[in-house]
Scaffold this motif. Sequence first.
Motif, PDB file in Angstrom:
ATOM      1  N   PHE A 189     -96.539 -80.480  -7.048  1.00  0.00           N
ATOM      2  CA  PHE A 189     -96.476 -79.044  -7.281  1.00  0.00           C
ATOM      3  C   PHE A 189     -96.591 -78.274  -5.973  1.00  0.00           C
ATOM      4  N   VAL A 190     -97.524 -78.688  -5.124  1.00  0.00           N
ATOM      5  CA  VAL A 190     -97.713 -78.000  -3.848  1.00  0.00           C
ATOM      6  C   VAL A 190     -96.473 -78.156  -2.965  1.00  0.00           C
ATOM      7  N   GLU A 191     -95.840 -79.321  -3.027  1.00  0.00           N
ATOM      8  CA  GLU A 191     -94.636 -79.542  -2.222  1.00  0.00           C
ATOM      9  C   GLU A 191     -93.466 -78.699  -2.728  1.00  0.00           C
ATOM     10  N   LYS A 192     -93.358 -78.544  -4.047  1.00  0.00           N
ATOM     11  CA  LYS A 192     -92.214 -77.844  -4.618  1.00  0.00           C
ATOM     12  C   LYS A 192     -92.444 -76.351  -4.813  1.00  0.00           C
ATOM     13  N   ALA A 193     -93.663 -75.888  -4.726  1.00  0.00           N
ATOM     14  CA  ALA A 193     -93.986 -74.486  -5.014  1.00  0.00           C
ATOM     15  C   ALA A 193     -93.219 -73.497  -4.138  1.00  0.00           C
ATOM     16  N   PRO A 194     -93.155 -73.696  -2.823  1.00  0.00           N
ATOM     17  CA  PRO A 194     -92.420 -72.713  -2.010  1.00  0.00           C
ATOM     18  C   PRO A 194     -90.947 -72.574  -2.409  1.00  0.00           C
ATOM     19  N   SER A 195     -90.290 -73.689  -2.701  1.00  0.00           N
ATOM     20  CA  SER A 195     -88.882 -73.596  -3.093  1.00  0.00           C
ATOM     21  C   SER A 195     -88.739 -72.952  -4.467  1.00  0.00           C
ATOM     22  N   MET A 196     -89.701 -73.216  -5.362  1.00  0.00           N
ATOM     23  CA  MET A 196     -89.653 -72.599  -6.687  1.00  0.00           C
ATOM     24  C   MET A 196     -89.867 -71.092  -6.592  1.00  0.00           C
ATOM     25  N   VAL A 197     -90.781 -70.656  -5.739  1.00  0.00           N
ATOM     26  CA  VAL A 197     -91.034 -69.225  -5.560  1.00  0.00           C
ATOM     27  C   VAL A 197     -89.807 -68.561  -4.953  1.00  0.00           C
ATOM     28  N   ALA A 198     -89.184 -69.220  -3.971  1.00  0.00           N
ATOM     29  CA  ALA A 198     -87.985 -68.662  -3.342  1.00  0.00           C
ATOM     30  C   ALA A 198     -86.853 -68.534  -4.362  1.00  0.00           C
ATOM     31  N   ALA A 199     -86.686 -69.549  -5.217  1.00  0.00           N
ATOM     32  CA  ALA A 199     -85.646 -69.492  -6.243  1.00  0.00           C
ATOM     33  C   ALA A 199     -85.938 -68.376  -7.244  1.00  0.00           C
ATOM     34  N   ALA A 200     -87.192 -68.212  -7.625  1.00  0.00           N
ATOM     35  CA  ALA A 200     -87.563 -67.151  -8.562  1.00  0.00           C
ATOM     36  C   ALA A 200     -87.306 -65.777  -7.953  1.00  0.00           C
ATOM     37  N   MET A 201     -87.625 -65.619  -6.698  1.00  0.00           N
ATOM     38  CA  MET A 201     -87.383 -64.337  -6.015  1.00  0.00           C
ATOM     39  C   MET A 201     -85.885 -64.043  -5.934  1.00  0.00           C
ATOM     40  N   THR A 202     -85.097 -65.059  -5.582  1.00  0.00           N
ATOM     41  CA  THR A 202     -83.653 -64.884  -5.491  1.00  0.00           C
ATOM     42  C   THR A 202     -83.072 -64.508  -6.845  1.00  0.00           C
ATOM     43  N   TYR A 203     -83.555 -65.145  -7.891  1.00  0.00           N
ATOM     44  CA  TYR A 203     -83.062 -64.878  -9.241  1.00  0.00           C
ATOM     45  C   TYR A 203     -83.470 -63.484  -9.723  1.00  0.00           C
ATOM     46  N   SER A 204     -84.694 -63.076  -9.437  1.00  0.00           N
ATOM     47  CA  SER A 204     -85.217 -61.849 -10.029  1.00  0.00           C
ATOM     48  C   SER A 204     -84.914 -60.577  -9.240  1.00  0.00           C
ATOM     49  N   LYS A 205     -84.592 -60.668  -7.955  1.00  0.00           N
ATOM     50  CA  LYS A 205     -84.375 -59.443  -7.170  1.00  0.00           C
ATOM     51  C   LYS A 205     -83.295 -58.539  -7.755  1.00  0.00           C
ATOM     52  N   PRO A 206     -82.092 -59.038  -8.041  1.00  0.00           N
ATOM     53  CA  PRO A 206     -81.091 -58.109  -8.600  1.00  0.00           C
ATOM     54  C   PRO A 206     -81.479 -57.585  -9.981  1.00  0.00           C
ATOM     55  N   ARG A 207     -82.125 -58.403 -10.772  1.00  0.00           N
ATOM     56  CA  ARG A 207     -82.522 -57.970 -12.111  1.00  0.00           C
ATOM     57  C   ARG A 207     -83.627 -56.910 -12.045  1.00  0.00           C
ATOM     58  N   ALA A 244     -84.029 -54.887  -9.543  1.00  0.00           N
ATOM     59  CA  ALA A 244     -83.395 -53.675  -9.011  1.00  0.00           C
ATOM     60  C   ALA A 244     -82.724 -52.898 -10.141  1.00  0.00           C
ATOM     61  N   THR A 245     -82.061 -53.605 -11.047  1.00  0.00           N
ATOM     62  CA  THR A 245     -81.425 -52.951 -12.192  1.00  0.00           C
ATOM     63  C   THR A 245     -82.481 -52.321 -13.102  1.00  0.00           C
ATOM     64  N   LEU A 246     -83.544 -53.053 -13.370  1.00  0.00           N
ATOM     65  CA  LEU A 246     -84.632 -52.537 -14.195  1.00  0.00           C
ATOM     66  C   LEU A 246     -85.227 -51.279 -13.565  1.00  0.00           C
ATOM     67  N   TRP A 247     -85.467 -51.308 -12.265  1.00  0.00           N
ATOM     68  CA  TRP A 247     -86.062 -50.168 -11.583  1.00  0.00           C
ATOM     69  C   TRP A 247     -85.133 -48.955 -11.634  1.00  0.00           C
ATOM     70  N   HIS A 248     -83.827 -49.201 -11.495  1.00  0.00           N
ATOM     71  CA  HIS A 248     -82.861 -48.106 -11.561  1.00  0.00           C
ATOM     72  C   HIS A 248     -82.933 -47.403 -12.916  1.00  0.00           C
ATOM     73  N   TYR A 249     -82.890 -48.194 -14.000  1.00  0.00           N
ATOM     74  CA  TYR A 249     -82.939 -47.593 -15.332  1.00  0.00           C
ATOM     75  C   TYR A 249     -84.315 -47.009 -15.649  1.00  0.00           C
ATOM     76  N   ALA A 250     -85.355 -47.604 -15.123  1.00  0.00           N
ATOM     77  CA  ALA A 250     -86.701 -47.070 -15.358  1.00  0.00           C
ATOM     78  C   ALA A 250     -86.843 -45.687 -14.728  1.00  0.00           C
ATOM     79  N   LYS A 251     -86.249 -45.507 -13.537  1.00  0.00           N
ATOM     80  CA  LYS A 251     -86.314 -44.190 -12.882  1.00  0.00           C
ATOM     81  C   LYS A 251     -85.597 -43.119 -13.704  1.00  0.00           C
ATOM     82  N   VAL A 252     -84.511 -43.515 -14.347  1.00  0.00           N
ATOM     83  CA  VAL A 252     -83.713 -42.548 -15.092  1.00  0.00           C
ATOM     84  C   VAL A 252     -84.281 -42.306 -16.488  1.00  0.00           C
ATOM     85  N   GLU A 253     -84.614 -43.379 -17.190  1.00  0.00           N
ATOM     86  CA  GLU A 253     -84.961 -43.278 -18.602  1.00  0.00           C
ATOM     87  C   GLU A 253     -86.432 -42.996 -18.879  1.00  0.00           C
ATOM     88  N   LEU A 254     -87.314 -43.404 -18.010  1.00  0.00           N
ATOM     89  CA  LEU A 254     -88.743 -43.313 -18.310  1.00  0.00           C
ATOM     90  C   LEU A 254     -89.457 -42.152 -17.633  1.00  0.00           C
TER      91      LEU A 254
END
Length: 158
Positions: free
Chosen positions: A63-81, A83-93
């Motif tokens: 787990f310790v060996e794979k954690a940095p790559s897993m965190v990097a993959a999660a960040m890469t996956y979630s950044k655009p999503r 950003a989209t959530l934040w855009h709509y949250a600014k407008v709708e909420l």
Amino acid sequence: MEMTGSSLSRGVNRKTSQENPGGEHSIQKRREECKEPSAQKNNSRQKQETTVIQTTAKFIRNFVEKAPSMVAAAMTYSKPRLATLWHYAKVELVPPTPGEIPTAIQSMKKIIHSAKAGSVKHLTVKEAVLNGLVATEVWMWLYIGAIIGKRGIVGYDV
């Protein structure tokens, strides 16, 4: 034939020495044999504990060996999503501005008037579903606001 006390004791001694060849040594051996199953249980338990510890250590190491790559993959996956959530949250909420409040009041009056007049019957299925979803969303936000205000979910049938 009459046996005296000394001959009786000699007979018993002979009998026990015949049953237990080796005397005291065989008694020790039997005691050790009686203890052996518990020693085997202890050895088995120790082996199981060692196996569990080794497996846990291996899991943590992997787990310790794979954690940095897993965190990097999660960040890469979630950044655009995010950003989209934040855009709509600014407008709708955001709360309504003072200029939007009269428009919202007029809209509510219009909805109430159309409900009284019976024009609800002339809505398409799509419009009716959208109106129902909007009403459900408003209702849920009211519940969430009440939960936040009470600082707990206790007292709600969830």
